[in-house]
Motif scaffolding. Structure first.
Motif, PDB file in Angstrom:
ATOM      1  N   MET A   1       0.879  -1.136  -0.161  1.00 46.98           N
ATOM      2  CA  MET A   1       0.158   0.060  -0.012  1.00 46.98           C
ATOM      3  C   MET A   1       0.790   1.171  -0.205  1.00 46.98           C
ATOM      4  N   PRO A   2       0.732   2.310  -0.685  1.00 46.79           N
ATOM      5  CA  PRO A   2       1.435   3.468  -0.747  1.00 46.79           C
ATOM      6  C   PRO A   2       1.609   4.298   0.470  1.00 46.79           C
ATOM      7  N   LEU A   3       2.539   4.704   0.734  1.00 49.23           N
ATOM      8  CA  LEU A   3       2.880   5.585   1.956  1.00 49.23           C
ATOM      9  C   LEU A   3       1.859   6.699   1.677  1.00 49.23           C
ATOM     10  N   HIS A   4       1.367   7.236   2.642  1.00 45.45           N
ATOM     11  CA  HIS A   4       0.730   8.749   2.796  1.00 45.45           C
ATOM     12  C   HIS A   4       1.635   9.783   3.341  1.00 45.45           C
ATOM     13  N   VAL A   5       2.416  10.150   2.249  1.00 43.06           N
ATOM     14  CA  VAL A   5       3.468  11.004   2.296  1.00 43.06           C
ATOM     15  C   VAL A   5       2.652  12.504   2.287  1.00 43.06           C
ATOM     16  N   LEU A   6       2.633  13.417   3.230  1.00 45.02           N
ATOM     17  CA  LEU A   6       1.962  14.726   3.463  1.00 45.02           C
ATOM     18  C   LEU A   6       2.822  15.685   2.782  1.00 45.02           C
ATOM     19  N   PRO A   7       2.424  16.574   2.183  1.00 42.74           N
ATOM     20  CA  PRO A   7       3.036  17.885   1.514  1.00 42.74           C
ATOM     21  C   PRO A   7       3.589  18.579   2.604  1.00 42.74           C
ATOM     22  N   ALA A   8       4.902  18.980   2.380  1.00 42.63           N
ATOM     23  CA  ALA A   8       5.726  19.831   3.248  1.00 42.63           C
ATOM     24  C   ALA A   8       4.938  21.457   3.246  1.00 42.63           C
ATOM     25  N   PRO A   9       5.106  22.008   4.646  1.00 44.72           N
ATOM     26  CA  PRO A   9       4.563  23.453   4.493  1.00 44.72           C
ATOM     27  C   PRO A   9       5.091  24.081   3.269  1.00 44.72           C
ATOM     28  N   ALA A  10       4.380  25.085   2.594  1.00 43.12           N
ATOM     29  CA  ALA A  10       4.831  25.523   1.278  1.00 43.12           C
ATOM     30  C   ALA A  10       5.961  26.532   1.650  1.00 43.12           C
ATOM     31  N   PRO A  11       6.311  27.140   2.824  1.00 42.79           N
ATOM     32  CA  PRO A  11       7.331  27.903   2.965  1.00 42.79           C
ATOM     33  C   PRO A  11       8.761  27.120   2.987  1.00 42.79           C
ATOM     34  N   ALA A  12       8.479  25.850   3.339  1.00 40.89           N
ATOM     35  CA  ALA A  12       9.539  25.066   3.557  1.00 40.89           C
ATOM     36  C   ALA A  12      10.113  24.661   2.114  1.00 40.89           C
ATOM     37  N   LEU A  13       9.181  24.339   1.322  1.00 39.34           N
ATOM     38  CA  LEU A  13       9.602  23.964  -0.079  1.00 39.34           C
ATOM     39  C   LEU A  13      10.031  25.130  -0.725  1.00 39.34           C
ATOM     40  N   ARG A  14       9.453  26.286  -0.739  1.00 41.38           N
ATOM     41  CA  ARG A  14      10.009  27.261  -1.211  1.00 41.38           C
ATOM     42  C   ARG A  14      11.362  27.706  -0.854  1.00 41.38           C
ATOM     43  N   SER A  15      11.860  27.596   0.274  1.00 41.51           N
ATOM     44  CA  SER A  15      13.117  27.935   0.919  1.00 41.51           C
ATOM     45  C   SER A  15      14.332  26.886   0.260  1.00 41.51           C
ATOM     46  N   SER A  45      10.102  13.775  -1.844  1.00 44.91           N
ATOM     47  CA  SER A  45       9.985  12.890  -0.830  1.00 44.91           C
ATOM     48  C   SER A  45      10.132  13.516   0.312  1.00 44.91           C
ATOM     49  N   PRO A  46       9.092  14.640   0.672  1.00 49.05           N
ATOM     50  CA  PRO A  46       9.246  15.564   1.901  1.00 49.05           C
ATOM     51  C   PRO A  46       9.066  14.749   3.057  1.00 49.05           C
ATOM     52  N   LEU A  47       9.823  14.802   4.073  1.00 54.12           N
ATOM     53  CA  LEU A  47       9.553  13.811   5.424  1.00 54.12           C
ATOM     54  C   LEU A  47       9.701  14.958   6.444  1.00 54.12           C
ATOM     55  N   GLY A  69      12.112  20.040  11.811  1.00 58.02           N
ATOM     56  CA  GLY A  69      12.405  20.434  10.450  1.00 58.02           C
ATOM     57  C   GLY A  69      11.570  19.424   9.544  1.00 58.02           C
ATOM     58  N   TRP A  70      11.929  19.854   7.905  1.00 58.35           N
ATOM     59  CA  TRP A  70      11.535  18.862   6.816  1.00 58.35           C
ATOM     60  C   TRP A  70      12.621  18.700   6.241  1.00 58.35           C
ATOM     61  N   ARG A  71      12.651  17.309   5.830  1.00 60.31           N
ATOM     62  CA  ARG A  71      13.841  16.854   4.976  1.00 60.31           C
ATOM     63  C   ARG A  71      13.117  16.381   3.484  1.00 60.31           C
ATOM     64  N   PHE A  72      13.925  16.955   2.534  1.00 55.00           N
ATOM     65  CA  PHE A  72      13.820  16.579   1.021  1.00 55.00           C
ATOM     66  C   PHE A  72      14.913  15.895   0.493  1.00 55.00           C
ATOM     67  N   LEU A  73      14.384  14.889  -0.328  1.00 58.19           N
ATOM     68  CA  LEU A  73      15.579  14.161  -1.126  1.00 58.19           C
ATOM     69  C   LEU A  73      15.612  15.214  -2.390  1.00 58.19           C
ATOM     70  N   ILE A  74      16.698  15.315  -2.660  1.00 61.12           N
ATOM     71  CA  ILE A  74      17.030  16.114  -3.982  1.00 61.12           C
ATOM     72  C   ILE A  74      17.306  15.224  -5.146  1.00 61.12           C
ATOM     73  N   ARG A  75      16.407  15.044  -6.045  1.00 61.54           N
ATOM     74  CA  ARG A  75      16.754  14.071  -7.197  1.00 61.54           C
ATOM     75  C   ARG A  75      17.029  14.697  -8.253  1.00 61.54           C
ATOM     76  N   GLY A  76      18.096  14.190  -8.823  1.00 57.96           N
ATOM     77  CA  GLY A  76      18.766  14.427 -10.301  1.00 57.96           C
ATOM     78  C   GLY A  76      18.735  13.199 -11.154  1.00 57.96           C
ATOM     79  N   GLY A  77      17.927  13.226 -12.243  1.00 60.98           N
ATOM     80  CA  GLY A  77      17.709  12.206 -12.925  1.00 60.98           C
ATOM     81  C   GLY A  77      17.001  10.985 -12.243  1.00 60.98           C
ATOM     82  N   ASP A  78      17.573   9.688 -12.438  1.00 62.88           N
ATOM     83  CA  ASP A  78      16.965   8.655 -11.752  1.00 62.88           C
ATOM     84  C   ASP A  78      17.314   8.285 -10.225  1.00 62.88           C
ATOM     85  N   ARG A  79      18.021   9.386  -9.758  1.00 65.68           N
ATOM     86  CA  ARG A  79      18.611   9.024  -8.276  1.00 65.68           C
ATOM     87  C   ARG A  79      18.647  10.310  -7.306  1.00 65.68           C
ATOM     88  N   SER A  80      18.788  10.028  -6.271  1.00 60.06           N
ATOM     89  CA  SER A  80      18.834  11.032  -5.214  1.00 60.06           C
ATOM     90  C   SER A  80      20.384  11.351  -5.209  1.00 60.06           C
TER      91      SER A  80
END
Length: 196
Positions: A1-15, A45-47, A69-80
Motif C-alpha cells: 500500500m502506498p505511503l501517505h506522504v504529506l506535503p511539506a509546508p509551502a514556505p519550507a519547499l520554497r526555501s 519525498s518531503p519527510l 524540520g522537514w527533509r527533502f531528497l534532492i533528485r537528479g535524473g533517476d537517483r537522489s
C-alpha cells in the motif's frame, strides 16, 4: 500500500527551491554531488523530522517527540544526489543545509521497503540523539498532522544505516519492541561494586 506522504509546508519547499536556484543566497556551499551533477534537480519525498526527547529508563510514559524540520531528497535524473533540510525559526520555515552521505541511500531504501507494507503509514524521520540513531518512523495515523503525535505502540521504526551496535538497520521494529531495547541502551551501567 502506498505511503501517505504529506506535503511539506509551502514556505519550507520554497526555501529549498530558492537555495537550489541561488546557491549564493545560502551561507553553506552545496555538497560535492550537487556541485558536480549535470542537469536539473528537484526536491522530492518531503519527510517531517522529529527528535525523540530524552529516554528516561525509570519512566512508564512513552517518550515525546517534537518536530524540528522537514527533509527533502534532492533528485537528479533517476537517483537522489543529496538532501536538503529546513528548520522552523521565529520567522517561519527556513532552509538549513544540504547534505549527502549514508543516510541518503538508507532513507531511500527504507522508503522502498515501507511501500511494500499492507498498512497505510505516514512516513516521518525520527532522530534519537542519545543513540546517535536515525530511523524511518512509520506512523499509524496516516492522516495525522505531521507536526504532532507521539510514538504509538504499533508504529514501526526502521533504523537507518549506520545503526548503533546491537540494532539491525533496515529491520522494521514495532515501537513496543524497540523502545525497551533503546531504553536499556541509554540506562546507566550498573555499578559492579566498590574498589577493595
Amino acid at each position: 500500500m502506498p505511503l501517505h506522504v504529506l506535503p511539506a509546508p509551502a514556505p519550507a519547499l520554497r526555501s529549498v527551491l530558492t537555495a537550489l536556484g541561488s546557491p549564493a543566497a545560502v551561507r553553506e556551499d552545496r555538497t560535492p554531488a550537487l556541485r558536480s551533477f549535470q542537469g536539473s534537480v528537484s526536491p522530492e519525498s518531503p519527510l517531517p523530522v522529529h527528535v525523540l526527547d530524552p529516554i528516561v529508563p525509570t519512566s512508564t510514559d512513552r517518550p515525546r517527540t517534537r518536530l524540528t524540520g522537514w527533509r527533502f531528497l534532492i533528485r537528479g535524473g533517476d537517483r537522489s544526489v543529496a538532501a536538503a533540510e529546513t528548520i522552523l525559526t521565529a520567522d517561519g520555515w527556513t532552509f538549513s543545509h544540504f547534505f549527502e552521505g549514508p543516510y541518503l541511500t538508507s532513507t531511500e531504501r527504507a522508503l522502498r521497503q515501507a511501500e511494500a507494507t499492507a498498512i497505510a503509514y505516514q512516513p516521518r524521520l525520527l532522530s534519537i540523539p542519545e543513540l546517535y540513531m536515525l530511523a524511518l518512523w512509520l506512523h499509524t495515523g496516516a492522516d495525522a498532522d505531521a507536526g504532532h503525535g507521539s510514538l504509538q505502540p504499533n508504529d514501526l521504526l526502521v533504523p537507518l544505516a549506520p545503526a548503533p551496535p546491537g540494532i539491525a538497520a533496515h529491520r522494521p521494529h514495532r515501537v513496543a519492541e524497540l523502545l525497551p531495547l533503546m531504553t536499556l541502551r541509554v540506562a546507566p551501567a550498573p555499578l559492579l561494586g566498590s574498589p577493595a
